[in-house]
Structures are given as structure tokens and as C-alpha cells.
Design a protein around this motif. Structure first.
Motif, PDB file in Angstrom:
ATOM      1  N   HIS A   1       1.007  34.515 126.539  1.00 53.55           N
ATOM      2  CA  HIS A   1      -0.409  34.873 126.504  1.00 53.55           C
ATOM      3  C   HIS A   1      -0.624  36.386 126.497  1.00 53.55           C
ATOM      4  O   HIS A   1      -1.757  36.847 126.418  1.00 53.55           O
ATOM      5  CB  HIS A   1      -1.128  34.240 127.701  1.00 53.55           C
ATOM      6  N   LEU A   2       0.472  37.151 126.570  1.00 50.76           N
ATOM      7  CA  LEU A   2       0.334  38.608 126.566  1.00 50.76           C
ATOM      8  C   LEU A   2       0.728  39.177 125.200  1.00 50.76           C
ATOM      9  O   LEU A   2       1.589  38.620 124.520  1.00 50.76           O
ATOM     10  CB  LEU A   2       1.223  39.237 127.635  1.00 50.76           C
TER      11      LEU A   2
ATOM     12  N   GLN B   1      -0.153  41.944 118.845  1.00 55.28           N
ATOM     13  CA  GLN B   1       0.049  40.516 118.552  1.00 55.28           C
ATOM     14  C   GLN B   1       0.690  39.807 119.741  1.00 55.28           C
ATOM     15  O   GLN B   1       1.469  40.397 120.477  1.00 55.28           O
ATOM     16  CB  GLN B   1       0.975  40.347 117.345  1.00 55.28           C
ATOM     17  N   THR B   2       0.364  38.522 119.866  1.00 55.82           N
ATOM     18  CA  THR B   2       1.059  37.736 120.896  1.00 55.82           C
ATOM     19  C   THR B   2       2.347  37.149 120.287  1.00 55.82           C
ATOM     20  O   THR B   2       2.445  37.004 119.065  1.00 55.82           O
ATOM     21  CB  THR B   2       0.171  36.593 121.423  1.00 55.82           C
ATOM     22  N   PRO B   3       3.323  36.806 121.134  1.00 54.89           N
ATOM     23  CA  PRO B   3       4.627  36.339 120.633  1.00 54.89           C
ATOM     24  C   PRO B   3       4.522  35.193 119.627  1.00 54.89           C
ATOM     25  O   PRO B   3       5.322  35.130 118.699  1.00 54.89           O
ATOM     26  CB  PRO B   3       5.349  35.900 121.901  1.00 54.89           C
ATOM     27  N   LYS B   4       3.547  34.288 119.788  1.00 59.40           N
ATOM     28  CA  LYS B   4       3.561  33.093 118.930  1.00 59.40           C
ATOM     29  C   LYS B   4       3.350  33.414 117.445  1.00 59.40           C
ATOM     30  O   LYS B   4       3.755  32.637 116.599  1.00 59.40           O
ATOM     31  CB  LYS B   4       2.563  32.040 119.422  1.00 59.40           C
ATOM     32  N   VAL B   5       2.730  34.560 117.149  1.00 63.66           N
ATOM     33  CA  VAL B   5       2.572  34.904 115.737  1.00 63.66           C
ATOM     34  C   VAL B   5       3.711  35.796 115.237  1.00 63.66           C
ATOM     35  O   VAL B   5       3.741  36.173 114.075  1.00 63.66           O
ATOM     36  CB  VAL B   5       1.203  35.584 115.444  1.00 63.66           C
ATOM     37  N   LEU B   6       4.657  36.109 116.119  1.00 63.74           N
ATOM     38  CA  LEU B   6       5.796  36.939 115.703  1.00 63.74           C
ATOM     39  C   LEU B   6       6.984  36.045 115.338  1.00 63.74           C
ATOM     40  O   LEU B   6       7.144  34.959 115.891  1.00 63.74           O
ATOM     41  CB  LEU B   6       6.203  37.884 116.836  1.00 63.74           C
TER      42      LEU B   6
ATOM     43  N   GLN C   1      10.307  38.774 117.960  1.00 60.35           N
ATOM     44  CA  GLN C   1      10.219  38.493 119.404  1.00 60.35           C
ATOM     45  C   GLN C   1      11.410  39.095 120.140  1.00 60.35           C
ATOM     46  O   GLN C   1      11.256  39.653 121.226  1.00 60.35           O
ATOM     47  CB  GLN C   1      10.170  36.979 119.646  1.00 60.35           C
ATOM     48  N   GLN C   2      12.613  38.990 119.525  1.00 61.51           N
ATOM     49  CA  GLN C   2      13.784  39.546 120.199  1.00 61.51           C
ATOM     50  C   GLN C   2      13.685  41.073 120.257  1.00 61.51           C
ATOM     51  O   GLN C   2      14.116  41.689 121.225  1.00 61.51           O
ATOM     52  CB  GLN C   2      15.074  39.087 119.503  1.00 61.51           C
TER      53      GLN C   2
END
Ligand SMILES: Nc1ncnc2c1ncn2[C@@H]1O[C@H](COP(=O)(O)OP(=O)(O)OP(=O)(O)O)[C@@H](O)[C@H]1O
Ligand SMILES: [Mg+2]
Length: 241
Positions: free
Chosen positions: A111-112, A152-157, A162-163
């Protein structure tokens, strides 16, 4: 006449030093040894690979060296602190000050934003200063090639992105050591190579010591030092038996 020879008994102080490190676990009523009496000494700035078969105890060893877990017995010194004599709270302080961790599964907070994920370790520090922290986090996101994705939040990366956020987060508090447990295990071949090069470049550029668990023997061969964990014992490639 004064000798110009170095005294062989004077060693540079190791950043990590372990003596007789032993880890036992309880399986039902039985006590099982994962490894026993490991000795290891790592100097500042080194790149170190640890390989070994699945289940050989690599993650267990890394968790102990990174002060996340405690060994059953033995002595461990990390950045001058006698870890085996510290309680969890004291170990957490050492971690916060000196250690960054990169996991196979990234472990970002969903969520961040990327920026907020990178900022997290700094928020835990007593002298947290937002503008300064934000500047440093943005600088690291830029270093890992994600300046544009900061919000951006992680879910769109993507997985590789993300890594890279996780690597920026591991580096944000200027740790002396980065521990990485199969950091490219969840990435495709090309992205894995890019992330590995990024870790090596940051190691050279920032002088951060890099300790890497990997199944990739080619990657391990690129490191200055290569340890192999087998049957509860650690051996070093290139060292005489
Ligand atoms: N807390 C625990 N309780 C019980 N067993 C454990 C615990 N931690 C580790 N083990 C066992 O210790 C062994 C070593 O586990 P570890 O995760 O360190 O291996 P690994 O070398 O990292 O393997 P992989 O390459 O598959 O990640 C395994 O058999 C595992 O099941
Ligand atoms: Mg593992």
C-alpha cells in the motif's frame, strides 16, 4: 634496521567474524544440526557468495550473520559488536545502523509507494528528517533506474522493478553490509543479470560489503570470495584444504 615487511600477525579487523558458529533445530523430540563449528572472516568491501544445495542451510546462515536470528552457540562479531552477547533489542540497533537485506520475494509493502518503501528504514531512525531522507531515497531510486516510478505502488511495478526498489531500500541507511538471499531467484535471466550487475556496481561505488546467497555458480565465480555450505560445513573455493 627497520623491517618493511608487514607483520603477518596483524590482520585488518574483520567486518564479520564468526567462530564455532553452530545452529541446531528441534524436529519433534530430536535435535538436528544444520551446521556446526563454522568459522568465517569477511573484510569490509568484499563481495562474498555462499552456495550449496537446497536445504544445506544457506538462508539459515545468512539470517544469523545478518543478526535476524541467533545461533545456538558460537561467537559472532559484526561491525565491532559481539552479537552473541546481545539481546534482540540490541541486535535490532546494530541491524538498523549497519545492515541492509534483500530477499528473494522482495517483501515490499503493497500500500506504500516505491518512495515510501525506500524511506521506511530511515523512519525508524531517531534523527529522522523528512526532507533529507526523501532526497536520499530519491537519489537511490534514481541510481537503480526508477526515478520516474517513485510514486507508484509495488503492484504496478514489474518483478525486476520491485527488486530494484528493495535494493534501494536496503541501501538507504548507508549500511556497511548488504545481505542478499537469492535476490534474482524470481526474475527472468536478463533481468537477473541486470540486478546482479547493479548489486556489484553499488558494492564498488559505495564500498558496501555484499554477501550473496545464490544457486548461480557463474555469479558466485564473479565474487571475490565463494563459500560452499555442504553437510553442515563451510569451505572456501580457492583455499587450500
Ligand atoms: N526454524 C526452523 N525450524 C525447523 N527447521 C528449520 C528451521 N530453519 C531451517 N530449518 C531447516 O534447516 C534446513 C536448512 O534450511 P535453509 O532454509 O537454511 O536452506 P537453504 O540452503 O537456504 O535452502 P534453499 O536453497 O532451498 O533456500 C532445512 O532442512 C530446513 O527445513
Ligand atoms: Mg534459502
Amino acid at each position: 634496521m627497520t623491517s618493511l615487511h608487514h607483520d603477518a600477525t596483524i590482520m585488518p579487523q574483520a567486518l564479520i567474524s564468526a567462530q564455532n558458529l553452530t545452529q541446531n533445530i528441534h524436529l519433534g523430540s530430536q535435535q538436528v544440526s544444520i551446521f556446526s563449528h563454522l568459522n568465517l572472516s569477511i573484510q569490509a568491501g568484499e563481495q562474498v557468495a555462499i552456495t550449496g544445495r537446497s536445504g544445506s542451510g544457506k538462508s539459515t546462515l545468512l539470517g544469523i550473520l545478518a543478526t535476524l536470528d541467533q545461533a545456538s552457540s558460537g561467537e559472532l562479531y559484526v561491525c565491532g559488536a559481539a552479537i552473541h552477547q546481545l539481546n534482540e533489542e540490541q541486535r535490532a540497533k546494530v541491524r538498523l545502523q549497519h545492515i541492509g537485506f534483500v530477499f528473494q520475494s522482495f517483501q515490499l509493502l503493497g500500500h506504500l509507494s516505491a518512495l515510501e518503501n525506500v524511506l521506511l528504514p530511515l523512519r525508524l531512525q531517531p534523527n529522522f528528517d523528512y526532507p533529507q531522507a526523501e532526497q536520499r531515497a530519491l537519489m537511490l531510486l534514481e541510481k537503480v533506474g526508477l526515478a520516474r516510478q517513485a510514486q507508484q505502488t509495488p503492484k504496478v511495478l514489474s518483478g525486476g522493478e520491485q527488486q530494484r526498489v528493495a535494493i534501494a531500500r536496503a541501501l538507504v541507511s548507508e549500511p556497511k553490509i548488504i545481505f542478499a538471499d537469492e535476490p534474482t531467484g524470481n526474475l527472468d535471466g536478463q533481468t537477473a543479470r541486470e540486478i546482479e550487475q547493479l548489486l556489484f556496481n553499488l558494492n564498488r561505488e559505495l564500498g558496501t560489503t555484499l554477501i550473496l546467497v545464490t544457486h548461480d555458480t557463474q555469479l558466485a565465480a564473479q565474487c571475490q570470495r565463494h563459500f560452499i555450505l555442504k553437510d553442515g560445513k563451510l569451505s572456501e573455493r580457492g583455499e587450500r584444504e
